[in-house]
Every structure is written in structure tokens, then in C-alpha cells.
Design a protein around this motif. Structure first.
Motif, short mmCIF file in Angstrom:
data_model
loop_
_atom_site.label_atom_id
_atom_site.label_comp_id
_atom_site.label_asym_id
_atom_site.label_seq_id
_atom_site.Cartn_x
_atom_site.Cartn_y
_atom_site.Cartn_z
N GLY A 14 0.74 -1.46 0.33
CA GLY A 14 0.09 0.08 0.01
C GLY A 14 0.95 1.08 0.10
O GLY A 14 0.29 2.55 -0.77
N THR A 15 1.77 1.26 0.98
CA THR A 15 2.81 2.49 0.61
C THR A 15 3.92 2.23 -0.63
O THR A 15 3.50 3.96 -0.94
CB THR A 15 3.79 2.02 2.11
N LEU A 16 3.95 1.45 -0.97
CA LEU A 16 4.97 1.68 -2.02
C LEU A 16 3.63 1.73 -3.63
O LEU A 16 4.05 2.85 -4.03
CB LEU A 16 4.85 0.11 -3.15
N VAL A 17 2.53 1.55 -3.39
CA VAL A 17 1.89 2.38 -4.11
C VAL A 17 1.28 3.76 -3.72
O VAL A 17 1.47 4.66 -5.85
CB VAL A 17 0.31 1.59 -4.63
N VAL A 18 1.24 4.43 -3.03
CA VAL A 18 1.43 5.86 -2.84
C VAL A 18 2.44 6.05 -3.49
O VAL A 18 2.43 7.14 -4.14
CB VAL A 18 1.24 6.09 -1.36
N PRO B 248 9.92 9.43 0.65
CA PRO B 248 9.89 8.71 2.46
C PRO B 248 8.73 7.91 2.07
O PRO B 248 9.16 6.46 2.57
CB PRO B 248 9.19 10.39 2.84
N ALA B 249 7.63 7.69 0.89
CA ALA B 249 6.43 6.51 1.25
C ALA B 249 7.37 5.38 0.49
O ALA B 249 7.36 4.36 1.60
CB ALA B 249 5.98 7.08 0.18
N ALA B 250 8.36 5.72 -0.33
CA ALA B 250 9.08 3.97 -1.04
C ALA B 250 10.42 3.87 -0.42
O ALA B 250 10.63 2.48 0.29
CB ALA B 250 10.11 4.58 -1.82
N ASP B 251 11.21 4.57 1.19
CA ASP B 251 11.55 4.17 1.88
C ASP B 251 10.70 3.43 2.95
O ASP B 251 11.49 2.09 3.58
CB ASP B 251 12.35 5.17 3.04
N LEU B 252 9.55 3.98 3.74
CA LEU B 252 8.85 3.12 4.06
C LEU B 252 8.48 1.25 3.78
O LEU B 252 8.66 1.14 4.69
CB LEU B 252 8.09 3.89 4.79
N ALA B 253 7.94 1.86 2.49
CA ALA B 253 7.55 0.71 2.20
C ALA B 253 9.09 -0.44 1.92
O ALA B 253 9.25 -1.74 2.35
CB ALA B 253 7.81 0.23 0.91
N LEU B 254 9.99 -0.45 1.87
CA LEU B 254 11.51 -0.44 2.02
C LEU B 254 11.22 -1.02 3.28
O LEU B 254 11.74 -2.59 3.55
CB LEU B 254 12.83 -0.40 1.57
N THR B 255 11.06 -0.07 4.58
CA THR B 255 11.55 -1.23 6.06
C THR B 255 10.59 -1.80 5.88
O THR B 255 11.23 -2.92 7.01
CB THR B 255 11.24 0.64 6.26
N ARG B 256 9.37 -2.24 5.34
CA ARG B 256 8.45 -2.95 6.39
C ARG B 256 9.09 -4.14 5.43
O ARG B 256 8.72 -5.38 6.34
CB ARG B 256 7.45 -2.14 5.42
N ARG C 9 11.56 -11.53 -0.74
CA ARG C 9 12.89 -11.72 -1.35
C ARG C 9 12.31 -10.61 -2.97
O ARG C 9 13.07 -9.47 -3.10
CB ARG C 9 13.87 -12.73 -1.41
N HIS C 10 11.70 -11.33 -3.85
CA HIS C 10 11.24 -9.80 -4.74
C HIS C 10 11.19 -8.50 -4.61
O HIS C 10 11.39 -7.63 -5.52
CB HIS C 10 10.51 -10.78 -6.18
N LEU C 11 10.12 -8.75 -4.14
CA LEU C 11 9.32 -7.55 -3.33
C LEU C 11 10.31 -6.26 -3.20
O LEU C 11 10.57 -5.51 -3.06
CB LEU C 11 8.32 -7.52 -2.15
N ARG C 12 11.31 -7.08 -2.12
CA ARG C 12 12.70 -6.17 -1.97
C ARG C 12 13.37 -5.65 -2.96
O ARG C 12 13.99 -4.03 -2.93
CB ARG C 12 13.37 -6.65 -0.98
N ASP D 62 12.61 2.89 -5.22
CA ASP D 62 12.38 3.82 -4.64
C ASP D 62 13.87 5.16 -5.80
O ASP D 62 13.87 6.26 -5.60
CB ASP D 62 13.90 3.19 -3.33
N PHE D 63 14.96 4.26 -6.56
CA PHE D 63 15.32 4.51 -6.59
C PHE D 63 14.25 5.70 -8.26
O PHE D 63 15.05 6.63 -8.92
CB PHE D 63 16.51 3.99 -8.05
N LEU D 64 13.05 5.03 -8.61
CA LEU D 64 12.92 5.61 -9.87
C LEU D 64 12.53 7.16 -9.31
O LEU D 64 11.98 8.03 -10.13
CB LEU D 64 11.60 5.38 -10.69
#
Length: 356
Positions: free
Chosen positions: A187-191, A199-207, A257-260, A267-269
Motif C-alpha cells: 500500500g505504501t509502495l503504491v502511494v 519517503p513512502a518508498a523508503d518506508l515500504a522498503l523498511t517494512r 525477496r522479489h518485492l524487496r 525507490d530509485f525511480l
């Protein structure tokens, strides 16, 4: 404000404590029954005056560990019996005393490490060897304690099979936690993709990084559940369900693993500030498929197959740049893993994808 925060933290802490107590009730009852039975057999039937070993061995073998499988119980029991027998033999040879205690303890620990790599095995052997050296020898000779240890071991294994803890509840809690975290992360990655929110991409990766510990916990609890169900006449009927969970767990491990990898790429994009609603829609579809995996695998297979059929860079992002196309290509093996989790053959899952 600080007072309010402290109040909220205390309430959360109290809730967690109460939940921990509630979840520990089956284990506490099981240990109580096993320890009492071991004591009665050693004290009443065998006539041992102080069957300390019978009680302590039972409690140590069963314990409150997440892994309550027969294999773990047997592993600890073997360590305990080795510690008791070895220390009793050494007690006959060198006698009691301070340096004898130190000598016997180190020998027991090293022998235990030689026999098994398990830390629990070694600690169990060391604790029991110390008890043997410190406690006065019982009437009937020092090897009476070995008999008590055998009694405790047999009772612990019988109780594991005949009065088992519910092996499915812990596995179910771990599965629920993993699915919830994956859902939040996606959900955070979609945002992040729809609004170019770094920051949302960073949060998605942390989760998503937290999911590895959850997968490890689910693996332990599910392996324990399968081990108990194999020997318990009351729980054997749940083996097909638990084995299906094992397949799902393996696929979700690969999917996480794929999702990470996908999220690191996203996050780069998003650092260029461009919104990518098409990619956000694609991740939303993946998220819906994972939700269905939790509730209805047939619907999940149908939904994910539909996602797979349109999973090519040209279909998702016509005329897109290479950097964006790569993200679509990274989602393809993820979809294969998720389709496999529904019970589809891996080869058929790959055939569901269009040519890249």
C-alpha cells in the motif's frame, strides 16, 4: 503530551503482557501435567524420595519455546540424559567438590558440543550435570537420577503427542502478521509510485525488510506444528492443511525477496519526481492477489493469471523508458511465485506470462 505518550505506552505494554499470558496458557497447562505425572511416577511408583530431576527435566524439555516439536523435545532430552549420566559417572570417579564441579561441567559442555551443534542441547546437559554435582546423592545410588531423567523424557514425549499445544494457532498468528506487513508495504509502495513520494518508498522498503524475521518465525512455528501433528492422533487430520501452508510459506519467502528488489528499484525511480500511476495500478493488482491468497486461493489464481497475461512493458507502459520497463520485468518472477503459491505448477505459471 509526554504524559499522554507514557499512558499510551503503558496500555500497549499491558495489552502485550496479557496477550502473552493468554497465548502461554496451553503450554503452562501441558508443562504442569507433565511435571506432575513425572513426579508421581518417580515419587510414588519408584519410591524416589526427592525426584528433583524428574520435574526439572520435564519443565526444561517442554519449555515455552516457539518450537515445541517432538524433534526439539527429544533433542533437549538427549542432552539432559547425557549430562546426567556423564556427570554421575564422573562423580563416582572424582567425587564431589569445587574443582570437581568445574571439571565435570567443562567436560560435559565440550562433549555436548561435540555431539550436537544445538545450543539448547548443550545448555540442558550443562544444567543437569551441575545439579548432579551440587545435590547430595539420593538413596539407591547416583544413577537413580538417570532413571528419573528417563521417566521425565518418556512423559514429556507422551504429553507432546497426547496433550499437544494447538500447533495451528501459532502458525496462524505468524501467517497473519506476514500478510498484514506485506499488505501495508505494498500500500505504501503504491502511494510512492503514484505521487513520486520518496519517503513512502523508503518506508515500504523498511517494512519489507522486516518480513524476513516474520518468515523465519512462521517457518519455526509451522515446522513445529507439522512435527506435532505427525505423532498426535488428535491432530493428524490437520497435516494436509499444514503442508499446504508450508508450500505457501516457501512461495511467499521467494515473493518477499522479489518485492524487496522491486521496492529498491521503485525507490530509485521516484527520485526524479515523476508520478507513475500505471505502475501504482499494477502494484495494486499484485496487492489484491496477495490478499486473495490469504482467503481464497482459487480466486487468487484467477486474479493473478489475469495480471500475468498483461505483464509486459508495452502493455503496462507503452513507449516507456528502459528504467521503467525494468520494474515491470522484475514483477514477472514475483507473479510466478504467487501463482505457484496458489497451487499452480511453476511451468504453467511461467507460460501464463506474455513474451517480454
Amino acid at each position: 503530551m509526554r504524559r499522554l505518550e507514557r499512558s499510551v505506552r503503558r496500555r500497549i505494554d499491558l495489552t502485550q503482557r496479557l496477550r502473552r499470558v493468554r497465548n502461554s496458557v496451553p503450554a503452562a497447562v501441558q508443562i504442569m501435567i507433565a511435571a506432575t505425572v513425572s513426579y508421581v511416577i518417580a515419587r510414588v511408583l519408584l519410591g524416589h524420595d526427592f525426584p528433583v530431576v524428574a520435574v526439572t527435566v520435564t519443565i526444561t524439555a517442554l519449555g515455552f519455546a516457539r518450537d515445541a516439536s517432538p524433534r526439539r523435545v527429544l533433542d533437549i532430552l538427549v542432552g539432559i540424559l547425557i549430562g546426567i549420566s556423564l556427570s554421575e559417572l564422573m562423580l563416582i570417579l572424582v567425587g564431589p567438590g569445587t574443582w570437581q564441579l568445574a571439571f565435570v561441567l567443562v567436560i560435559t559442555l565440550l562433549v555436548a558440543r561435540f555431539i550436537s551443534p544445538s545450543a539448547a542441547f548443550t545448555v540442558a546437559a550443562g544444567v543437569q550435570s551441575t545439579l548432579v554435582m551440587v545435590l547430595p546423592p539420593p538413596e539407591g545410588g547416583v544413577f537413580v537420577r538417570s532413571i528419573d531423567g528417563v521417566v521425565a523424557g518418556v512423559v514429556a514425549l507422551l504429553v507432546t503427542a497426547l496433550i499437544p499445544r494447538d500447533p495451528r494457532s501459532a502458525a496462524e498468528r505468524d501467517a497473519k502478521k506476514l500478510f498484514a506487513t506485506l499488505d501495508e508495504a505494498l500500500g505504501t509502495l503504491v502511494v510512492a509510485l503514484e505521487t513520486a513520494d520518496e519517503p513512502a518508498a523508503d518506508l515500504a522498503l523498511t517494512r519489507l525488510r522486516r518480513t524476513q524475521q516474520m518468515i523465519d518465525e512462521w517457518t519455526t512455528s509451522l515446522d513445529s506444528a507439522i512435527g506435532i501433528a505427525r505423532i498426535s492422533p488428535f491432530l493428524r487430520r490437520y497435516l494436509p492443511e499444514l503442508r499446504a501452508q508450508w508450500r505457501l510459506l516457501g512461495c511467499l519467502d521467494l515473493a518477499s525477496r522479489h518485492l524487496r528488489i522491486i521496492t529498491r528499484r521503485a525507490d530509485f525511480l521516484v527520485r526524479d519526481g515523476r508520478e507513475r500511476p500505471e505502475l501504482g495500478t499494477l502494484i495494486t493488482d499484485v496487492r489484491a492477489g496477495i490478499r486473495l491468497l490469504r482467503t481464497d486461493q482459487d480466486q487468487a489464481r484467477e486474479h493473478l493469471s489475469e495480471v500475468a497475461r498483461r505483464l509486459s512493458p508495452e502493455a503496462v507502459l507503452p513507449g516507456s523508458e528502459l528504467t521503467e520497463s525494468v520494474l515491470v520485468l522484475l514483477i514477472r518472477p514475483l507473479i510466478v511465485d504467487l501463482l505457484t503459491a496458489t497451487g499452480m505448477n511453476a511451468s504453467d505459471a511461467r507460460k501464463a506470462l506474455p513474451d517480454p
